[in-house]
Design a protein around this motif. Structure first.
Motif, PDB file in Angstrom:
ATOM      1  N   THR A 196      21.416  26.274   9.870  1.00 30.79           N
ATOM      2  CA  THR A 196      20.954  25.982  11.232  1.00 30.79           C
ATOM      3  C   THR A 196      21.370  24.587  11.665  1.00 30.79           C
ATOM      4  O   THR A 196      21.801  24.373  12.807  1.00 30.79           O
ATOM      5  N   HIS A 197      21.288  23.643  10.736  1.00 28.57           N
ATOM      6  CA  HIS A 197      21.668  22.261  11.049  1.00 28.57           C
ATOM      7  C   HIS A 197      23.174  22.160  11.308  1.00 28.57           C
ATOM      8  O   HIS A 197      23.615  21.425  12.196  1.00 28.57           O
ATOM      9  N   LEU A 198      23.960  22.930  10.551  1.00 29.16           N
ATOM     10  CA  LEU A 198      25.407  22.960  10.770  1.00 29.16           C
ATOM     11  C   LEU A 198      25.722  23.551  12.142  1.00 29.16           C
ATOM     12  O   LEU A 198      26.627  23.076  12.841  1.00 29.16           O
ATOM     13  N   THR A 199      24.968  24.571  12.536  1.00 27.85           N
ATOM     14  CA  THR A 199      25.191  25.195  13.841  1.00 27.85           C
ATOM     15  C   THR A 199      24.826  24.240  14.971  1.00 27.85           C
ATOM     16  O   THR A 199      25.527  24.175  15.991  1.00 27.85           O
ATOM     17  N   LEU A 200      23.741  23.485  14.797  1.00 28.90           N
ATOM     18  CA  LEU A 200      23.346  22.521  15.822  1.00 28.90           C
ATOM     19  C   LEU A 200      24.415  21.452  16.031  1.00 28.90           C
ATOM     20  O   LEU A 200      24.717  21.071  17.170  1.00 28.90           O
ATOM     21  N   VAL A 201      25.006  20.981  14.932  1.00 29.57           N
ATOM     22  CA  VAL A 201      26.084  19.991  15.037  1.00 29.57           C
ATOM     23  C   VAL A 201      27.303  20.613  15.710  1.00 29.57           C
ATOM     24  O   VAL A 201      27.962  19.984  16.544  1.00 29.57           O
ATOM     25  N   THR A 202      27.599  21.855  15.349  1.00 30.67           N
ATOM     26  CA  THR A 202      28.717  22.560  15.970  1.00 30.67           C
ATOM     27  C   THR A 202      28.492  22.706  17.470  1.00 30.67           C
ATOM     28  O   THR A 202      29.395  22.463  18.291  1.00 30.67           O
ATOM     29  N   ALA A 203      27.279  23.084  17.856  1.00 33.41           N
ATOM     30  CA  ALA A 203      26.939  23.252  19.276  1.00 33.41           C
ATOM     31  C   ALA A 203      27.115  21.938  20.037  1.00 33.41           C
ATOM     32  O   ALA A 203      27.688  21.914  21.144  1.00 33.41           O
ATOM     33  N   GLY A 204      26.652  20.837  19.447  1.00 33.83           N
ATOM     34  CA  GLY A 204      26.765  19.544  20.105  1.00 33.83           C
ATOM     35  C   GLY A 204      28.197  19.059  20.207  1.00 33.83           C
ATOM     36  O   GLY A 204      28.614  18.515  21.239  1.00 33.83           O
ATOM     37  N   SER A 205      28.966  19.292  19.147  1.00 29.69           N
ATOM     38  CA  SER A 205      30.344  18.800  19.114  1.00 29.69           C
ATOM     39  C   SER A 205      31.260  19.571  20.056  1.00 29.69           C
ATOM     40  O   SER A 205      32.185  19.001  20.648  1.00 29.69           O
ATOM     41  N   TYR A 206      31.013  20.861  20.186  1.00 30.75           N
ATOM     42  CA  TYR A 206      31.897  21.708  20.996  1.00 30.75           C
ATOM     43  C   TYR A 206      31.278  22.122  22.326  1.00 30.75           C
ATOM     44  O   TYR A 206      31.863  22.932  23.052  1.00 30.75           O
ATOM     45  N   LYS A 207      30.083  21.553  22.631  1.00 26.65           N
ATOM     46  CA  LYS A 207      29.398  21.856  23.898  1.00 26.65           C
ATOM     47  C   LYS A 207      29.201  23.362  24.074  1.00 26.65           C
ATOM     48  O   LYS A 207      29.493  23.943  25.124  1.00 26.65           O
ATOM     49  N   LEU A 208      28.663  23.995  23.027  1.00 30.42           N
ATOM     50  CA  LEU A 208      28.440  25.428  23.035  1.00 30.42           C
ATOM     51  C   LEU A 208      26.949  25.744  22.952  1.00 30.42           C
ATOM     52  O   LEU A 208      26.200  24.989  22.314  1.00 30.42           O
ATOM     53  N   PRO A 209      26.490  26.839  23.554  1.00 28.62           N
ATOM     54  CA  PRO A 209      25.121  27.294  23.313  1.00 28.62           C
ATOM     55  C   PRO A 209      24.965  27.626  21.828  1.00 28.62           C
ATOM     56  O   PRO A 209      25.949  27.955  21.151  1.00 28.62           O
ATOM     57  N   PHE A 210      23.723  27.571  21.342  1.00 33.07           N
ATOM     58  CA  PHE A 210      23.482  27.751  19.906  1.00 33.07           C
ATOM     59  C   PHE A 210      24.065  29.062  19.380  1.00 33.07           C
ATOM     60  O   PHE A 210      24.729  29.082  18.341  1.00 33.07           O
ATOM     61  N   ASP A 211      23.824  30.168  20.087  1.00 33.13           N
ATOM     62  CA  ASP A 211      24.301  31.470  19.612  1.00 33.13           C
ATOM     63  C   ASP A 211      25.818  31.516  19.510  1.00 33.13           C
ATOM     64  O   ASP A 211      26.367  32.068  18.551  1.00 33.13           O
ATOM     65  N   GLN A 212      26.498  30.936  20.494  1.00 28.54           N
ATOM     66  CA  GLN A 212      27.968  30.897  20.454  1.00 28.54           C
ATOM     67  C   GLN A 212      28.460  29.981  19.334  1.00 28.54           C
ATOM     68  O   GLN A 212      29.469  30.269  18.676  1.00 28.54           O
ATOM     69  N   ALA A 213      27.731  28.895  19.119  1.00 29.96           N
ATOM     70  CA  ALA A 213      28.110  27.960  18.050  1.00 29.96           C
ATOM     71  C   ALA A 213      27.988  28.629  16.679  1.00 29.96           C
ATOM     72  O   ALA A 213      28.809  28.404  15.790  1.00 29.96           O
ATOM     73  N   GLU A 214      26.960  29.472  16.518  1.00 28.16           N
ATOM     74  CA  GLU A 214      26.776  30.200  15.258  1.00 28.16           C
ATOM     75  C   GLU A 214      27.957  31.126  14.994  1.00 28.16           C
ATOM     76  O   GLU A 214      28.493  31.171  13.879  1.00 28.16           O
ATOM     77  N   LEU A 215      28.389  31.853  16.009  1.00 29.48           N
ATOM     78  CA  LEU A 215      29.538  32.751  15.868  1.00 29.48           C
ATOM     79  C   LEU A 215      30.819  31.958  15.614  1.00 29.48           C
ATOM     80  O   LEU A 215      31.657  32.359  14.805  1.00 29.48           O
ATOM     81  N   PHE A 216      30.970  30.834  16.304  1.00 31.16           N
ATOM     82  CA  PHE A 216      32.131  29.970  16.121  1.00 31.16           C
ATOM     83  C   PHE A 216      32.205  29.459  14.683  1.00 31.16           C
ATOM     84  O   PHE A 216      33.267  29.448  14.053  1.00 31.16           O
ATOM     85  N   LYS A 217      31.047  29.079  14.146  1.00 23.43           N
ATOM     86  CA  LYS A 217      30.967  28.553  12.769  1.00 23.43           C
ATOM     87  C   LYS A 217      31.335  29.613  11.743  1.00 23.43           C
ATOM     88  O   LYS A 217      31.976  29.313  10.726  1.00 23.43           O
ATOM     89  N   ARG A 218      30.931  30.852  11.983  1.00 20.43           N
ATOM     90  CA  ARG A 218      31.187  31.929  11.014  1.00 20.43           C
ATOM     91  C   ARG A 218      32.647  32.349  10.959  1.00 20.43           C
ATOM     92  O   ARG A 218      33.096  32.899   9.956  1.00 20.43           O
ATOM     93  N   ASP A 219      33.393  32.107  12.027  1.00 27.86           N
ATOM     94  CA  ASP A 219      34.787  32.572  12.108  1.00 27.86           C
ATOM     95  C   ASP A 219      35.668  31.742  11.175  1.00 27.86           C
ATOM     96  O   ASP A 219      35.832  30.528  11.386  1.00 27.86           O
ATOM     97  N   PRO A 220      36.254  32.364  10.153  1.00 27.62           N
ATOM     98  CA  PRO A 220      37.063  31.616   9.173  1.00 27.62           C
ATOM     99  C   PRO A 220      38.209  30.818   9.795  1.00 27.62           C
ATOM    100  O   PRO A 220      38.573  29.764   9.276  1.00 27.62           O
ATOM    101  N   LYS A 221      38.752  31.287  10.894  1.00 23.04           N
ATOM    102  CA  LYS A 221      39.898  30.584  11.479  1.00 23.04           C
ATOM    103  C   LYS A 221      39.503  29.233  12.085  1.00 23.04           C
ATOM    104  O   LYS A 221      40.343  28.337  12.241  1.00 23.04           O
TER     105      LYS A 221
END
Length: 278
Positions: free
Chosen positions: A174-199
Motif C-alpha cells: 500500500t505504501h509503494l502504491t501511495l508513492v507511485t500515485a504521488g509520483s505519477y499523479k495517478l488515483p490510487f486504484d490506477q497506481a496499483e495497476l501501474f505498479k503491478r505491470d511488469p513493464k
C-alpha cells in the motif's frame, strides 16, 4: 540446499498456476483448502488428500487493510463466491479450510479472519501466522521468511527448522502504491495497476527505492541479534522486480525469492489444513 528448496517451491507454485487454469478432478477422500485474505488479493488453494494442488482461484479486493478485515460482508461474499466456483469445477463440496494472519495480530483481528472463513461455509481447522505457513512451502531450516503484504511486512526467524521469533510491522505494498500515485499523479486504484505491470517496474523501482529501503530497515531491526544467513521473500509485494536486490544491498544478507512470491503463503495455508476442527 537453497537451490533445492527454491526449486521445490517453484515447482509447487507452477503446479498451482496450472490448476488455476485447468482444475484436476480426482477421487481423493477429502480436500484441503487454504484461504488467504490478503490486503490486495484473496486467494483460495485446494489440495487433495496427498496435499497436491488440484484447483485454485483468486480475486483482487479491498476488504482487508494492514491485516485487518475492514469490509466483513465483502470478504465473506468473495470467499463464498470463490468457494462455489471451485466446488463447481471439482463437482464436490469443500468442507475443511485453514487461514493465516499477520504475526502478532491474533488478539486484534484473528477472530474476524476466522469468522469470515466460517461464514463463507468452511469448517476452520487451523490459523497460523503468514510467514510460518509460507515456510511450509519454502522448507527453510535456517534463515528468515519475509512476507511483504499489502499493509505490513511479517518476519519469521527460523533456526534448525523451528520458528524462534515472529514479528510484523506496518509498511508494504500500500505504501509503494501511495508513492507511485504521488509520483505519477495517478488515483490510487490506477497506481496499483501501474505498479503491478511488469513493464513499468524497471522505471518504478528507482522511485520506490526509499520505501523498499524502509522495509529492509524493518528486517534488519527485527533480525538483530539472530544468526540469519538468508532472507526469503514472499507475498504479493515481493513480485515487484528488483525489490530483492535493494533489500540484499541494504541488509547485506543473501536474499532469495520464488518465481511467483504471491502464491507461496496461500499454498502454505493449504498445507496446514487438516480434517480436524479447531
Amino acid at each position: 540446499m537453497v537451490a533445492n528448496d527454491m526449486q521445490r517451491c517453484d515447482e509447487l507454485v507452477n503446479q498451482f498456476e496450472q490448476v488455476i487454469k485447468k482444475p484436476i478432478k480426482t477421487k481423493t477422500k477429502t480436500y484441503y483448502t487454504g484461504v488467504d485474505l490478503g490486503t490486495a488479493c484473496i486467494v483460495l488453494v485446494v489440495m487433495d488428500e496427498n496435499y497436491q494442488p488440484v484447483a485454485g482461484a483468486y480475486r483482487y479486493a479491498d476488504v482487508v487493510r494492514d491485516g485487518m478485515v475492514v469490509d466483513y460482508i465483502g470478504a465473506i461474499t468473495i470467499v463464498r463466491e470463490l468457494k462455489e466456483k471451485l466446488e463447481e469445477q471439482l463437482s464436490t463440496e469443500l468442507i475443511y479450510a485453514a487461514s493465516a494472519i499477520p504475526p502478532g495480530t491474533d488478539t486484534l483481528d484473528g477472530g474476524a479472519i476466522k469468522n469470515v472463513v466460517q461464514s463463507a461455509g468452511f469448517e476452520l481447522t487451523n490459523v497460523l501466522d503468514e510467514p510460518t505457513v509460507a515456510n511450509l512451502v519454502l522448507n527453510i531450516k535456517n534463515g528468515a521468511v519475509v512476507d511483504i503484504g499489502g499493509g505490513t511486512t511479517g518476519i519469521s526467524i527460523i533456526k534448525d527448522g523451528k520458528v524462534i521469533k515472529v514479528a510484523d510491522e506496518a509498511t508494504g505494498g500500500t505504501h509503494l502504491t501511495l508513492v507511485t500515485a504521488g509520483s505519477y499523479k495517478l488515483p490510487f486504484d490506477q497506481a496499483e495497476l501501474f505498479k503491478r505491470d511488469p513493464k513499468n517496474q524497471p522505471e518504478l523501482i528507482t522511485v520506490l527505492k526509499p520505501v523498499i529501503e524502509k522495509i529492509a530497515s524493518i528486517i534488519t531491526e527485527q533480525i538483530d541479534g539472530y544468526d540469519v544467513d538468508g532472507l526469503y521473500l514472499v507475498g504479493g509485494t515481493a513480485c515487484l522486480g528488483g525489490l530483492e536486490d535493494i533489500i540484499e544491498a541494504r541488509t547485506k544478507i543473501p536474499t532469495f525469492k520464488p518465481a511467483n512470491p504471491m502464491f507461496v503463503t496461500p499454498l502454505g495455508i493449504a498445507l496446514s489444513c487438516t480434517d480436524q476442527l479447531m
